[in-house]
Scaffold this motif. Structure first.
Motif, PDB file in Angstrom:
ATOM      1  N   GLN A 212     -21.791 -40.369 -89.604  1.00  9.15           N
ATOM      2  CA  GLN A 212     -22.683 -39.261 -89.273  1.00  9.15           C
ATOM      3  C   GLN A 212     -22.232 -37.940 -89.893  1.00  9.15           C
ATOM      4  O   GLN A 212     -22.716 -36.886 -89.511  1.00  9.15           O
ATOM      5  CB  GLN A 212     -22.767 -39.109 -87.737  1.00  9.15           C
ATOM      6  N   PRO A 215     -23.939 -34.379 -95.100  1.00 14.58           N
ATOM      7  CA  PRO A 215     -24.098 -34.810 -96.505  1.00 14.58           C
ATOM      8  C   PRO A 215     -23.376 -33.872 -97.451  1.00 14.58           C
ATOM      9  O   PRO A 215     -23.120 -32.710 -97.139  1.00 14.58           O
ATOM     10  CB  PRO A 215     -25.615 -34.771 -96.711  1.00 14.58           C
ATOM     11  N   ASN A 232     -25.286 -39.231-101.139  1.00 19.93           N
ATOM     12  CA  ASN A 232     -26.044 -38.925 -99.925  1.00 19.93           C
ATOM     13  C   ASN A 232     -27.107 -39.985 -99.656  1.00 19.93           C
ATOM     14  O   ASN A 232     -27.357 -40.358 -98.495  1.00 19.93           O
ATOM     15  CB  ASN A 232     -26.683 -37.541-100.044  1.00 19.93           C
ATOM     16  N   ASP A 233     -27.753 -40.474-100.719  1.00 20.21           N
ATOM     17  CA  ASP A 233     -28.743 -41.547-100.545  1.00 20.21           C
ATOM     18  C   ASP A 233     -28.087 -42.809 -99.997  1.00 20.21           C
ATOM     19  O   ASP A 233     -28.649 -43.486 -99.121  1.00 20.21           O
ATOM     20  CB  ASP A 233     -29.439 -41.844-101.880  1.00 20.21           C
ATOM     21  N   GLN A 235     -25.373 -42.918 -98.186  1.00 23.76           N
ATOM     22  CA  GLN A 235     -25.029 -42.672 -96.786  1.00 23.76           C
ATOM     23  C   GLN A 235     -26.253 -42.823 -95.889  1.00 23.76           C
ATOM     24  O   GLN A 235     -26.173 -43.417 -94.805  1.00 23.76           O
ATOM     25  CB  GLN A 235     -24.439 -41.270 -96.641  1.00 23.76           C
ATOM     26  N   ASN A 236     -27.394 -42.301 -96.331  1.00 21.04           N
ATOM     27  CA  ASN A 236     -28.612 -42.419 -95.532  1.00 21.04           C
ATOM     28  C   ASN A 236     -29.044 -43.870 -95.387  1.00 21.04           C
ATOM     29  O   ASN A 236     -29.482 -44.302 -94.302  1.00 21.04           O
ATOM     30  CB  ASN A 236     -29.737 -41.592 -96.178  1.00 21.04           C
ATOM     31  N   ARG A 237     -28.925 -44.654 -96.484  1.00 16.31           N
ATOM     32  CA  ARG A 237     -29.309 -46.067 -96.398  1.00 16.31           C
ATOM     33  C   ARG A 237     -28.384 -46.833 -95.461  1.00 16.31           C
ATOM     34  O   ARG A 237     -28.835 -47.684 -94.684  1.00 16.31           O
ATOM     35  CB  ARG A 237     -29.298 -46.691 -97.794  1.00 16.31           C
ATOM     36  N   ARG A 239     -26.691 -45.546 -92.952  1.00 19.65           N
ATOM     37  CA  ARG A 239     -26.981 -45.120 -91.580  1.00 19.65           C
ATOM     38  C   ARG A 239     -28.248 -45.783 -91.066  1.00 19.65           C
ATOM     39  O   ARG A 239     -28.312 -46.242 -89.915  1.00 19.65           O
ATOM     40  CB  ARG A 239     -27.117 -43.598 -91.561  1.00 19.65           C
ATOM     41  N   GLN A 240     -29.283 -45.866 -91.935  1.00 21.38           N
ATOM     42  CA  GLN A 240     -30.532 -46.504 -91.521  1.00 21.38           C
ATOM     43  C   GLN A 240     -30.323 -47.988 -91.243  1.00 21.38           C
ATOM     44  O   GLN A 240     -30.852 -48.531 -90.258  1.00 21.38           O
ATOM     45  CB  GLN A 240     -31.582 -46.315 -92.623  1.00 21.38           C
ATOM     46  N   ASP A 243     -28.463 -48.293 -87.963  1.00 17.53           N
ATOM     47  CA  ASP A 243     -29.359 -47.967 -86.847  1.00 17.53           C
ATOM     48  C   ASP A 243     -30.313 -49.123 -86.565  1.00 17.53           C
ATOM     49  O   ASP A 243     -30.554 -49.478 -85.393  1.00 17.53           O
ATOM     50  CB  ASP A 243     -30.146 -46.694 -87.160  1.00 17.53           C
TER      51      ASP A 243
END
Length: 452
Positions: A212, A215, A232-233, A235-237, A239-240, A243
């Protein structure tokens, strides 16, 4: 190679410094050479002009006056002799070298209507009585015979120096200042170039402990912005993905708890107490396995904030709770400084290891000691220990040792895996070792600042 720096910054600096040193050495060598050549040329030209004036003077003087003038010009560096006829060339005369030929050409520019011949003589090098960067001595003599207009010949015997007698200090100072300026610029440029790589490495390392995290800033040159955007992309993928997995596992957990609860209620209707006890024990184990499996697959993700933790107070609380249950837990050592971490996870880490020690070794001995910037927690039991070749395998999920660490003693086989995950989340490590006097030791090392 061991001699190379380990960091990219250090290696770039080393390469640039070597290149700078080589460039400075070559530049200094060329500069010294050109300086020597210029000094020699102007010295020879001045000397040739001076002696050409002397020859013109001798041309105008009577023969009886020439000897006195020649004696005045004679010095340790130059011998001037007059001859009534062409001088005899010595048998040990040598051909002229490029410097002597250049001096001859200079003389001819001033004495266009005179006959000039020349040769070289080898002369011993005298020992200088002083210490200079370049030894000052003499190797050869340049001899030039010039025919006078009215009558006779004059011989100039020059004693040639070996080289320059002192360092060009202004030039050395200039090169030193130039090298220092270039070095400062190189350090700044390399640091500027490697800083984004360091930031990316730190972000990747931090991502392993905290998904978490904020970024990365997408600033700087195009390549740096592209790398930060890609990170950052990613990290977002991640995290998604986690989740989505957490939501799926939560739904599975909820769906499993419902039939387990129904089975627990139905087991209460069994008339056979022994059979009812077995059902209840199996259902308790299924509930524990479900909960711990979900915790393990979620990666122990917790919204709890990082805060200072009084480690000794936390361990004493665990000791008090287990003592009330009739267990034997002792604590030795101390650590006065608080550590940074998530209190519930640190408590679970210590509880898991302490309960393992009690489950397999009857009692638990906890020792706390400071290790530099880290704190070390050693939890020892007095059980049978673990074979050396399996000390790492027991951290694998659901791995069990038989028969001493079988399912009959309780547990799900995830306690050590969860404990190691908690330690690594906090930047620490967990490993096992057998005690020389028997039993097993679980060693936890945690950084006091919450990161390594």
């Amino acid at each position: 190679m061991r001699l190379l720096p380990q960091s990219l910054f250090g290696r770039l600096i080393l390469i640039l410094l070597i290149g700078l040193a080589v460039a400075q050495i070559v530049a200094a060598s060329l500069s010294f050479y050109e300086r020597d050549q210029a000094l020699v040329y102007f010295s020879d030209r001045q000397l040739a002009e001076h002696d050409a004036d002397l020859v013109n003077l001798l041309d105008r003087l009577p023969v009886r006056e020439r000897t006195r003038v020649a004696a005045i010009r004679t010095s340790p560096r130059v011998r001037v002799r007059l001859f009534s006829h062409r001088p005899i060339t010595p048998t040990d005369a040598r051909p002229q070298d490029h410097r002597a030929l250049r001096f001859l050409e200079i003389l001819k520019t001033f004495l266009r209507h005179h006959e000039i011949t020349g040769y070289l003589l080898r002369d011993p090098v005298p020992h200088p009585n002083h210490f200079l960067p370049f030894d000052y001595g003499y190797r050869t003599r340049s001899v030039f015979d010039i025919r006078l207009r009215n009558h006779g010949w004059v011989r100039f015997n020059y004693l040639r120096p070996l080289g320059i007698t002192e360092w060009p200090y202004p030039l050395i100072a200039y090169l030193g200042v130039l090298a220092l300026a270039i070095l400062v610029l190189v350090l700044w440029a390399v640091r500027l170039a490697t800083r984004p790589l360091s930031a990316l490495a730190n972000a990747a390392e931090d991502l392993g402990h905290n998904l978490q995290r904020e970024p990365m800033p997408e600033t700087g040159p195009i390549e740096v912005r592209r790398a930060a955007r890609a990170f950052n992309d990613m990290q977002n993928r991640l995290r998604q993905f986690l989740d989505d997995r957490t939501r799926l596992l939560t739904a599975i957990s909820h769906d499993l708890r419902t039939p387990i609860t129904r089975m627990r209620l139905r087991s209460e209707l069994l008339d056979d107490p022994a059979l009812r006890e077995k059902f209840v024990r199996d259902l308790d184990e299924m509930t524990a396995m479900t909960g711990e499996t979900l915790d393990f697959l979620r990666g122990l993700d917790s919204a709890e904030s990082v805060q200072p933790i009084d480690l000794m107070a936390l361990l004493e609380t665990i000791q008090a709770d287990l003592t009330e249950q009739g267990q034997t837990v002792t604590i030795e050592g101390s650590h006065t400084r608080p550590i940074l971490g998530r209190p519930s996870l640190i408590r679970r880490l210590c509880e898991n290891l302490t309960q393992n020690a009690l489950r397999y070794g009857q009692r638990a001995e906890i020792e706390v000691r400071s290790a530099g910037r880290d704190v070390e927690i050693v939890i020892r039991d007095h059980g049978p220990g673990i074979p050396i070749d399996r000390l790492e395998k027991v951290f694998e999920p659901y791995y069990r040792l038989d028969p001493s660490r079988s399912r009959e003693r309780g547990g799900t086989g995830l306690g050590l895996s969860i404990a190691r995950n908690i330690a690594e989340i906090h930047g620490g490590r967990l490993y096992l070792r057998n005690h020389p006097q028997g039993g097993l030791e679980a060693v936890v090392t945690l950084p006091t600042n919450g990161e390594r």
